[in-house]
Scaffold this motif. Structure first.
Motif, PDB file in Angstrom:
ATOM      1  N   SER A   1     -16.264  91.271  26.441  1.00 30.61           N
ATOM      2  CA  SER A   1     -16.318  90.524  27.508  1.00 30.61           C
ATOM      3  C   SER A   1     -17.666  90.254  28.423  1.00 30.61           C
ATOM      4  O   SER A   1     -17.617  89.805  29.657  1.00 30.61           O
TER       5      SER A   1
ATOM      6  N   TYR B   1     -10.759 100.302  28.051  1.00 29.55           N
ATOM      7  CA  TYR B   1     -11.292  99.818  26.738  1.00 29.55           C
ATOM      8  C   TYR B   1     -11.964 100.825  26.074  1.00 29.55           C
ATOM      9  O   TYR B   1     -11.601 101.083  24.838  1.00 29.55           O
TER      10      TYR B   1
ATOM     11  N   HIS C   1     -18.676  95.913  29.465  1.00 29.57           N
ATOM     12  CA  HIS C   1     -18.130  95.577  30.495  1.00 29.57           C
ATOM     13  C   HIS C   1     -16.550  95.894  30.530  1.00 29.57           C
ATOM     14  O   HIS C   1     -15.905  95.387  29.772  1.00 29.57           O
TER      15      HIS C   1
ATOM     16  N   SER D   1      -7.639  89.963  16.480  1.00 27.99           N
ATOM     17  CA  SER D   1      -8.108  89.984  18.080  1.00 27.99           C
ATOM     18  C   SER D   1      -9.251  90.902  18.213  1.00 27.99           C
ATOM     19  O   SER D   1      -9.603  91.827  17.122  1.00 27.99           O
TER      20      SER D   1
ATOM     21  N   LYS E   1     -13.308  84.659  23.849  1.00 32.68           N
ATOM     22  CA  LYS E   1     -13.831  84.817  25.148  1.00 32.68           C
ATOM     23  C   LYS E   1     -15.031  84.064  25.346  1.00 32.68           C
ATOM     24  O   LYS E   1     -15.048  82.926  25.703  1.00 32.68           O
TER      25      LYS E   1
ATOM     26  N   ASP F   1     -18.890  97.853  22.708  1.00 30.96           N
ATOM     27  CA  ASP F   1     -18.020  96.904  22.894  1.00 30.96           C
ATOM     28  C   ASP F   1     -18.533  95.904  23.918  1.00 30.96           C
ATOM     29  O   ASP F   1     -18.350  95.989  25.217  1.00 30.96           O
TER      30      ASP F   1
ATOM     31  N   THR G   1      -9.690  93.823  19.261  1.00 28.34           N
ATOM     32  CA  THR G   1      -9.650  95.178  19.019  1.00 28.34           C
ATOM     33  C   THR G   1      -9.770  95.515  17.494  1.00 28.34           C
ATOM     34  O   THR G   1     -10.261  96.723  17.307  1.00 28.34           O
TER      35      THR G   1
ATOM     36  N   THR H   1     -18.362 101.094  26.130  1.00 24.05           N
ATOM     37  CA  THR H   1     -18.021  99.310  26.626  1.00 24.05           C
ATOM     38  C   THR H   1     -18.863  98.778  27.505  1.00 24.05           C
ATOM     39  O   THR H   1     -19.397  99.515  28.518  1.00 24.05           O
TER      40      THR H   1
HETATM   41  C1  LIG Z   1     -10.481  91.566  25.645  1.00 25.06           C
HETATM   42  C2  LIG Z   1     -11.195  92.613  25.095  1.00 25.06           C
HETATM   43  C3  LIG Z   1     -10.875  93.253  23.789  1.00 25.06           C
HETATM   44  C4  LIG Z   1     -10.023  93.200  22.753  1.00 25.06           C
HETATM   45  O1  LIG Z   1      -8.711  92.724  23.128  1.00 25.06           O
HETATM   46  P1  LIG Z   1      -7.493  92.101  22.433  1.00 25.06           P
HETATM   47  O2  LIG Z   1      -6.235  92.285  23.173  1.00 25.06           O
HETATM   48  O3  LIG Z   1      -7.551  92.769  21.002  1.00 25.06           O
HETATM   49  O4  LIG Z   1      -8.015  90.617  22.097  1.00 25.06           O
HETATM   50  C5  LIG Z   1     -11.564  94.453  23.547  1.00 25.06           C
HETATM   51  N1  LIG Z   1     -12.524  94.927  24.376  1.00 25.06           N
HETATM   52  C6  LIG Z   1     -12.896  94.413  25.772  1.00 25.06           C
HETATM   53  C7  LIG Z   1     -13.865  94.902  26.770  1.00 25.06           C
HETATM   54  C8  LIG Z   1     -12.055  93.326  25.862  1.00 25.06           C
HETATM   55  O5  LIG Z   1     -12.512  92.833  27.444  1.00 25.06           O
END
Ligand SMILES: *Cc1c(COP(=O)(O)O)cnc(C)c1O
Length: 377
Positions: free
Chosen positions: A171, A92, A141, A65, A194, A168, A67, A139
């Protein structure tokens, strides 16, 4: 026909039937040439989405995923005796800090208020006073609140102090238009569930080839999650080092084809339509949105829980869920809120239909409309 659910949670997103069905393929060993060709198409397409020059930037794929990308960038891109700076104004980026803690990486946690963009003067002072910062992480967003960070301006400062900028973009990637070079980003990341509207289990990091190559001599802090190792294996063999998520990759290829068919601007215009419908639907019912309009990503609306004893997120959620709509809780400590997100293969019509059901749900719980707040938030 598969039942269509409208997911208003922040990923996984609603997918098209053609992406769902792309997973149903004859069994294949991923070491076959046919599969190597699919991996090449994916790698090229993922770089193209952010307008990267393929000689300068590459996409490195991983099974996991989103992360996993954060973990890999932080553990792989820090030279010996150098420091990470995390610009932290949300959940995040806090996760990024935790990753630094788990690996014992020298880092500065620049913890800032979660409801506004970073103080650029403070950021510059921090970079000035700590010349050992080699990697700046933030991050784009903050999906927990809907706050957008000004990455182009931050990246300019980061480069002025000769650090590598990792963002990151999980999103925003393939939703808000991004130009990796013009936005002053060295590495960005996302997962297939996403922006590209594919399946869970595939993630990717897009960034500078020369920096990845230099990182080959940095301390190795993980075996499975090392950026250079995966990059080098792909460069030599055209495939992931270890078993890829085969069927998920077929879906991702289909999703990329659909992305380019829809087009960057048309897709962003569609997400904007959806978001505007969400925002006007919420405000028409009296809901207050947590992040000020000029700092919103245009993809996530976090609405504060009303001050009404009859309000119950669970009951409202369950009522909507039973009718094909998924809403999601917020992610700010000690503040009750729920989120409606504009990700996925949905359009304005879906949001209109959602608000019919959502109003019914509130009626059903005897929440009075328009909703009320005791203090002006
Ligand atoms: C969705 C997301 C992630 C990853 O999250 P997982 O639960 O590992 O899928 C990482 N950073 C952001 C900003 C996200 O929106």
């Amino acid at each position: 026909m598969v039942k269509r659910n409208v997911l208003l949670n922040p990923g996984p997103a609603t997918t098209t039937d053609t992406v769902k069905m792309a997973q149903v393929v004859p069994d294949i060993c991923p070491r076959e040439k046919e599969f190597v060709e699919i991996m090449r198409e994916l790698e090229e397409g993922l770089v193209k989405i952010v307008h990267g020059d393929p000689f300068v930037y590459t996409a490195v794929l991983f099974c996991g995923s989103g992360t996993i990308n954060m973990d890999i960038c932080l553990n792989s891109l820090l030279p010996e005796n150098k420091k990470v700076l995390v610009i932290n104004n949300g959940a995040y980026s806090s996760r990024g800090v935790e990753i630094c803690e788990y690996y014992g990486l020298a880092h500065i946690n620049l913890k800032l208020p979660v409801d506004r963009q970073p103080d650029m003067e403070l950021l510059e002072r921090t970079l000035e006073e700590n010349p050992d910062i080699a990697l700046v992480y933030t991050t784009h967003h903050e999906t927990g609140t809907g706050l957008l960070n000004p990455i182009r301006e931050i990246g300019e400062l980061v480069h002025k102090y000769n650090a590598v900028f990792v963002v990151d973009t999980t999103s925003t990637y393939a939703m808000r238009p991004i130009n990796i070079a013009e936005d002053n980003v060295d590495f960005l990341m996302a997962s297939a569930q996403k922006g590209i509207m594919a399946m869970t289990g595939l993630s990717f990091i897009i960034g500078r080839r020369d920096i990845i190559e230099a990182s080959g001599s940095y301390p190795k802090r993980s075996y499975y999650c090392n950026l250079y190792m995966q990059y080098e294996y792909f460069r030599l063999h055209g495939e992931m080092h270890f078993t890829p998520p085969v069927q998920v990759i077929y879906a991702a290829r289909q999703a990329l084809r659909e992305y380019f068919e829809e087009g960057e601007q048309a897709k962003w215009a569609r997400h904007t339509r959806v978001f505007n419908a969400i925002r006007s639907g919420l405000t028409a019912m009296g809901f207050s949105i947590y992040i000020p309009e000029n700092m919103q990503s245009g993809l996530v609306a976090a609405a504060l829980y009303p001050d009404d004893d009859n309000w119950s997120f669970e009951r409202v959620h369950d009522y909507c869920y039973e009718r094909g709509f998924t809403i999601y809780p917020g992610k700010v400590e000690n503040k009750g809120m729920f989120r409606l997100c504009a990700l996925g293969s949905i359009d304005e019509e879906d949001i209109k239909e959602f608000f019919v059901v959502f109003r019914e749900a509130l009626d059903n719980c005897n929440v009075s409309l328009p909703v009320k707040y005791n203090a002006k938030p």
